[in-house]
Design an enzyme around this catalytic site. Structure first.
Site, short mmCIF file in Angstrom:
data_model
loop_
_atom_site.label_atom_id
_atom_site.label_comp_id
_atom_site.label_asym_id
_atom_site.label_seq_id
_atom_site.Cartn_x
_atom_site.Cartn_y
_atom_site.Cartn_z
N ASP A 115 3.02 2.13 -4.82
CA ASP A 115 2.98 2.32 -6.28
C ASP A 115 3.70 3.59 -6.73
O ASP A 115 4.54 3.55 -7.62
CB ASP A 115 1.52 2.28 -6.82
CG ASP A 115 0.59 3.29 -6.17
OD1 ASP A 115 0.97 3.89 -5.14
OD2 ASP A 115 -0.52 3.47 -6.70
N GLU A 156 -8.62 7.58 -17.26
CA GLU A 156 -8.97 8.01 -15.90
C GLU A 156 -8.12 9.21 -15.46
O GLU A 156 -8.62 10.16 -14.85
CB GLU A 156 -8.81 6.84 -14.91
CG GLU A 156 -9.30 7.20 -13.51
CD GLU A 156 -9.81 6.01 -12.71
OE1 GLU A 156 -10.05 4.93 -13.28
OE2 GLU A 156 -9.98 6.19 -11.49
N ASP A 201 -4.75 -0.48 -10.65
CA ASP A 201 -6.16 -0.87 -10.81
C ASP A 201 -6.41 -1.45 -12.19
O ASP A 201 -7.01 -2.52 -12.35
CB ASP A 201 -7.09 0.32 -10.60
CG ASP A 201 -7.04 0.83 -9.18
OD1 ASP A 201 -6.35 0.21 -8.36
OD2 ASP A 201 -7.69 1.86 -8.90
N SER A 239 -14.25 1.83 -10.94
CA SER A 239 -13.89 2.70 -12.07
C SER A 239 -13.05 1.94 -13.10
O SER A 239 -13.33 2.00 -14.30
CB SER A 239 -13.16 3.96 -11.58
OG SER A 239 -11.98 3.63 -10.88
N GLU A 262 0.84 -1.21 0.00
CA GLU A 262 0.00 0.00 0.00
C GLU A 262 0.87 1.26 0.00
O GLU A 262 1.84 1.35 0.76
CB GLU A 262 -0.91 -0.02 1.24
CG GLU A 262 -2.34 0.30 0.93
CD GLU A 262 -2.98 -0.66 -0.07
OE1 GLU A 262 -3.16 -0.26 -1.23
OE2 GLU A 262 -3.33 -1.79 0.31
N LEU A 321 -12.78 -0.92 -4.38
CA LEU A 321 -12.66 -2.20 -5.08
C LEU A 321 -12.55 -1.99 -6.59
O LEU A 321 -12.62 -2.91 -7.37
CB LEU A 321 -13.84 -3.12 -4.73
CG LEU A 321 -13.98 -3.41 -3.23
CD1 LEU A 321 -15.16 -4.33 -2.96
CD2 LEU A 321 -12.69 -4.03 -2.67
P1 ADP Z 1 -13.80 2.93 -6.96
O1 ADP Z 1 -13.04 2.74 -8.23
O2 ADP Z 1 -12.98 2.66 -5.75
O3 ADP Z 1 -15.09 2.18 -6.91
P2 ADP Z 1 -13.86 5.63 -7.91
O4 ADP Z 1 -14.23 6.92 -7.26
O5 ADP Z 1 -12.49 5.50 -8.48
O6 ADP Z 1 -14.16 4.48 -6.85
O7 ADP Z 1 -14.87 5.35 -9.10
C1 ADP Z 1 -16.25 5.40 -8.89
C2 ADP Z 1 -16.92 6.12 -10.04
O8 ADP Z 1 -16.85 5.34 -11.24
C3 ADP Z 1 -18.40 6.34 -9.81
O9 ADP Z 1 -18.64 7.51 -9.05
C4 ADP Z 1 -18.92 6.45 -11.23
O10 ADP Z 1 -18.70 7.75 -11.74
C5 ADP Z 1 -18.04 5.49 -11.99
N1 ADP Z 1 -18.67 4.14 -12.12
C6 ADP Z 1 -18.15 2.97 -11.70
N2 ADP Z 1 -18.97 1.94 -12.00
C7 ADP Z 1 -20.05 2.47 -12.60
C8 ADP Z 1 -21.27 1.92 -13.14
N3 ADP Z 1 -21.54 0.61 -13.09
N4 ADP Z 1 -22.15 2.79 -13.69
C9 ADP Z 1 -21.90 4.11 -13.73
N5 ADP Z 1 -20.78 4.67 -13.25
C10 ADP Z 1 -19.86 3.88 -12.69
MG MG Z 2 -11.31 3.81 -8.83
#
Ligand code: ADP
Ligand code: MG
Length: 391
Positions: free
Chosen positions: A47, A171, A183, A139, A44, A136
């Site tokens: 990276d 991203e 990721d 994104s 952790e 998890l």
């Molecule tokens: P993590 O990757 O840890 O879950 P992030 O903040 O990096 O959190 O990414 C989350 C964002 O990715 C959400 O707020 C949304 O904008 C987008 N996202 C992820 N999965 C979906 C989905 N199935 N539908 C729509 N948007 C999504």
């Molecule tokens: Mg993310």
């Protein structure tokens, strides 16, 4: 105990993407593409110090059902959003033109086009079991599934080893979120029953045996549901400390300080700063020892000794709590409770200040450990945690 997200839409995720597509667009999709969520076993804040990480994928997936549409136009529906997002070439001509969740999809299209690919117009429907914003990597799962769909629909030449960089660019540059390469590498390149040993300096990957089921083990992922308090500023501060320390030590990154040379390096740091700086010393100690813990974990897994990595996981947690100072009470409570309930090891996973804990347990102990963690959470103070089990 569930293998899927306990809240949100229910039913098989592939079916949901397919029926979502059918309802939305009135036809069957041409195909379905999926990418999983991931969790980092150990390593952790290593990276951005050019060090090592060891993620593996979870049985939670994002599925994209898709079909081509005429012209360079894209229509995207997600079961998590009230209305679909639509855009054409203008919106994917440069970063920032699509915002919100649609930016992750537009970013992938922008990055593909920017790399010279002729991206086909498409209709997309997205369903996901990966919890959003829990660390998890929903994104990266979204980016990877969309990328796979567009590559296949357009017959684009983009082998798997080149996809993580492209998704990361979407991203970083389009969405504007400064994540490392872990990721996207994990969700695109990990294989079931194996963890992905990634050298963040060279981007070399190695698949390491991690067959929990065969060993009668499981990893319980505990979503603390603690919100990421001040995480942006704290992340930047940790990163700045590490970079400053590397500069003072005259090395490209803290990766270049071996654990055997830690005391000597800390002495040189005191000299360079003109006084012992306890905070910087502890930041350096975390990164240097954490890199070694990843290497030690890889050695044990190569030898088939999964249970024996437990103490390394727990030591990683102590280092994040005491030296790097990135944990919060909910997280520490979950780790302590899991260990007290018989976990072989437990640690926070992810950038910190919230997110998830993972615990290495006997597969038949998942319910007992989950119950113990829930019981240890002070009621009325924190919302109860969510659990995901993976073998
Ligand atoms: P993590 O990757 O840890 O879950 P992030 O903040 O990096 O959190 O990414 C989350 C964002 O990715 C959400 O707020 C949304 O904008 C987008 N996202 C992820 N999965 C979906 C989905 N199935 N539908 C729509 N948007 C999504
Ligand atoms: Mg993310």
């Amino acid at each position: 105990m569930t293998d899927a997200a306990p809240s949100g839409p229910t039913g098989d995720v592939t079916d949901r993407a397919t029926t979502g597509f059918l309802h939305r667009y009135g036809e069957q999709p041409a195909g379905r593409w999926a990418a999983p969520g991931r969790v980092n076993l150990i390593g952790e804040h290593t990276d951005y110090n050019d060090g090592f990480v060891l993620p593996f994928v979870l049985p939670l997936r994002t599925v994209v059902a898709a079909a081509p549409q005429d012209g360079p136009r894209w229509t995207v529906w997600s079961e998590l959003a009230d209305s679909p997002v639509e855009f054409g070439v203008d919106e994917v001509a440069g970063p920032g033109r699509v915002t919100g969740w649609g930016a992750y999809v537009a970013g992938v299209i922008w990055a593909l086009r920017d790399a010279g690919h002729d991206v086909p117009g498409a209709r997309l429907a997205i369903a996901s079991d990966v919890p959003i914003g829990s660390g998890l990597s929903s994104s990266a799962a979204l980016e990877a599934a969309v990328l796979a769909a567009l590559v296949d629909l357009g017959g684009l030449d983009l082998p798997a080893e080149r996809r993580p960089r492209l998704a990361q660019r979407a991203e970083n540059a389009y969405v504007g979120s400064p994540t490392g390469i872990m990721d996207q590498s994990a969700v695109i390149r990990c294989r079931p029953g194996q963890a992905l040993f990634l050298d963040c300096r060279t981007e070399a990957v190695e698949h390491i045996p991690f067959d929990l089921a065969a060993a009668g083990l499981a990893v319980l992922v505990i979503d603390s549901r603690a919100t990421h308090r001040h995480s942006d500023g704290e992340y930047a501060a940790r990163r700045a400390s590490c970079e400053q320390a590397a500069e003072l030590l005259g090395v490209p990154a803290l990766r270049d300080v071996p654990v055997a040379g830690l005391d000597e390096a800390l002495g040189r740091l005191d000299q360079a700063l003109g006084r012992p700086d306890d905070e910087t010393r502890r930041r350096v100690r975390h990164v240097v020892t954490e890199n070694q813990r990843v290497l030690d974990t890889v050695e044990l897994l190569r030898a088939g000794r999964i249970r024996d990595i437990g103490p390394l996981l727990t030591a990683s947690h102590a280092s994040m709590r005491d030296d790097f100072e990135i944990t919060v009470p909910e997280i520490d409570i979950a780790v302590e409770a899991a260990l007290a309930a018989g976990a072989y090891g437990a640690r926070m996973t992810g950038g910190g200040f919230g997110g998830c804990v993972l615990a290495l347990i006997d597969a038949d102990r998942a319910d007992a450990v989950a119950a113990a963690v829930t019981a240890a959470y002070p009621k009325h103070t924190y919302p109860p945690p969510n659990f995901h089990q993976t073998t």
